[in-house]
Structure formats: structure tokens, C-alpha cells
Design a protein around this motif. Structure first.
Motif, PDB file in Angstrom:
ATOM      1  N   ARG A   1      33.347  59.113 -10.659  1.00 58.36           N
ATOM      2  CA  ARG A   1      32.288  59.909 -11.262  1.00 58.36           C
ATOM      3  C   ARG A   1      32.662  61.375 -11.200  1.00 58.36           C
TER       4      ARG A   1
ATOM      5  N   PHE B   1      28.415  51.933 -18.653  1.00 56.75           N
ATOM      6  CA  PHE B   1      27.243  52.805 -18.737  1.00 56.75           C
ATOM      7  C   PHE B   1      26.545  52.670 -20.080  1.00 56.75           C
TER       8      PHE B   1
ATOM      9  N   GLN C   1      21.176  56.998 -19.145  1.00 54.59           N
ATOM     10  CA  GLN C   1      20.648  57.636 -17.958  1.00 54.59           C
ATOM     11  C   GLN C   1      19.374  58.378 -18.347  1.00 54.59           C
TER      12      GLN C   1
ATOM     13  N   SER D   1      19.468  54.754 -14.256  1.00 53.27           N
ATOM     14  CA  SER D   1      20.588  54.491 -15.163  1.00 53.27           C
ATOM     15  C   SER D   1      20.670  52.999 -15.430  1.00 53.27           C
TER      16      SER D   1
ATOM     17  N   LYS E   1      27.827  59.771 -15.347  1.00 52.87           N
ATOM     18  CA  LYS E   1      28.057  58.348 -15.480  1.00 52.87           C
ATOM     19  C   LYS E   1      29.224  57.908 -14.604  1.00 52.87           C
TER      20      LYS E   1
ATOM     21  N   TYR F   1      23.304  49.867 -16.780  1.00 50.96           N
ATOM     22  CA  TYR F   1      24.684  49.450 -16.982  1.00 50.96           C
ATOM     23  C   TYR F   1      24.710  48.000 -17.467  1.00 50.96           C
TER      24      TYR F   1
ATOM     25  N   THR G   1      24.686  64.218 -18.540  1.00 51.26           N
ATOM     26  CA  THR G   1      24.759  62.876 -17.970  1.00 51.26           C
ATOM     27  C   THR G   1      25.775  62.813 -16.841  1.00 51.26           C
TER      28      THR G   1
END
Lengths: 119, 113
Positions: free
Chosen positions: A95, B45, B48, B33, A106, B35, A104
């Protein structure tokens, strides 16, 4: 774009022995986080250990430790004194420390390594 | 404290149908989030959310949508289901989008026939 590669689809270890799971990643960033997650048959992803890229010291959590080689972009997980309960899928994840332009954060996961623990 | 809870745990749908998956974050966590984990792969992903606003989405078609409610719970919606949508859908929560501790739920297993 960042990528995470786990080249060992499956590993086996005898109970009480030590095993090392490999992970390599690719990034052009200098600051980021790396994680190992465990996913048992119950499916819930459980955080095993976390490493901040700016820290040179390798993270340790009880029987779990990492070997973080920033220049080589390598992040391996060592499990000592393996127990039957360690059997699971293990995922390496990356990350960025900062947000993407969209704001964001992710995680990018590898394809996982299935660890079998033999009694 | 309850962890991240997801419902339903399993469901079976047919192609073309619509599905709604639900997630309740850990108390105090404001970011959620989503997934997608296809069998044999790592999670990918999807979305979010933070404070009810979408903060980002992954490379998924517009058939996928989500929202977050004032109590920070979230829904993931998938329209016009395809066989390839069969997967484990994981929800994860954190105190904020940038918090470096992400806590996952046990997921919703979707099978599309």
C-alpha cells in the motif's frame, strides 16, 4: 503501477519447524507499507505483520518475522516453531503511504501461498 | 467488540440478476473498502468510501456500485450478474482511509449460475 508477486503457490512445513514465504514487489515509490495477511478456511483475512518502508529494522510479531530488502524489493515472511493453526493462505500486500490522486488508499495483493503444516 | 460483519455469507444468483451485499464496520471506523477475491487469486480493490463519499474505485465496470450510510455501514450492488462475478466479496474497515490497519470481514461468497 505497483505489482506484488508470490512465486510459491504452495509450501509445506513440519510442525515445530521454520518456513519462509517469499514475496517480491515492484514500485517506483520510496515510501510505502508492506503487509502479510493470513486467510484460513474461515475466509477472514487476518493481519499477521506490517512493515513501514522507511524503517530499516525488520518487523517481528512473536513467531512471525520479516526479511525486508528494500533495494531488492523483497519482503519474505518467516514463521518459526510452526503450529497446525498456521495452516492457511498467506497473502503479501502493498500500500502506498500517500493517497492516489483520487484520495484513495488501496491495497495490492499477491496471488497467495498456501501453507500446509504437517503433524 | 464486534469485528467487521458481512451479510449474507453465501448466496446463489443466476446470470442477469442483481445482488446487494452488506457490511457493518468496526465501531468507530469511518472508512469502508470493498475487495473482490476470485478463487485462486488475491483480493482486488473495488471501492473505498469515507464519510459517505466515494474516495476511489478500482478497474470494475459500472455494473458495480456502492454506497455508505450515515452509520458508516455500506452496501455493494452488482447489476446484470455475469458468471465471472462469482467470487468472495470482502469488506474491510479502518478508522480513516489512510490508516495503516485494515480489518477484514469474513466475506460474502457469491455464486452466479
Amino acid at each position: 503501477a505497483q505489482t506484488v508477486t508470490q512465486s510459491q503457490p504452495e509450501m509445506s512445513v513440519q510442525e515445530a519447524e521454520t518456513v519462509t514465504l517469499s514475496c517480491t514487489y515492484d514500485t517506483s515509490e520510496s515510501d510505502y507499507y508492506l503487509f502479510w495477511y493470513k486467510q484460513p478456511p474461515s475466509r477472514q483475512m487476518i493481519l499477521v505483520i506490517r512493515q513501514e518502508a522507511y524503517k530499516q529494522q525488520n518487523a517481528t510479531e512473536n513467531r512471525f518475522s520479516v526479511n525486508f530488502q528494500k533495494a531488492a524489493k523483497s519482503f519474505s515472511l518467516k514463521i518459526s516453531d510452526s503450529q497446525l493453526g498456521d495452516a492457511a493462505m498467506y497473502f503479501c500486500a502493498y500500500r502506498s503511504s500517500g493517497a492516489l490522486t483520487s484520495g484513495t488508499y488501496k491495497y495490492i495483493f499477491g496471488t497467495g501461498t498456501r501453507l500446509k503444516v504437517l503433524a | 467488540d464486534a469485528g467487521v460483519t458481512q451479510s449474507p455469507t453465501h448466496l446463489i444468483k443466476t446470470r442477469g440478476q442483481h445482488v446487494t451485499l452488506r457490511c457493518s464496520p468496526i465501531s468507530g471506523h469511518k472508512s469502508v473498502s470493498w475487495y473482490q477475491q476470485v478463487l485462486g487469486q488475491g483480493p482486488q480493490f473495488i471501492f473505498q468510501y469515507y464519510e459517505k463519499e466515494e474516495r476511489g474505485r478500482g478497474n470494475f465496470p459500472d455494473r458495480f456500485s456502492a454506497r455508505q450510510f450515515p452509520n458508516y455501514s455500506s452496501e455493494l450492488n452488482v447489476n446484470a450478474l455475469l458468471l465471472g462475478d462469482s467470487a468472495l466479496y470482502l469488506c474491510a474497515s479502518s478508522l480513516s482511509p489512510g490508516a495503516n490497519v485494515l480489518t477484514f470481514g469474513a466475506g460474502s461468497r457469491l455464486t452466479v449460475l
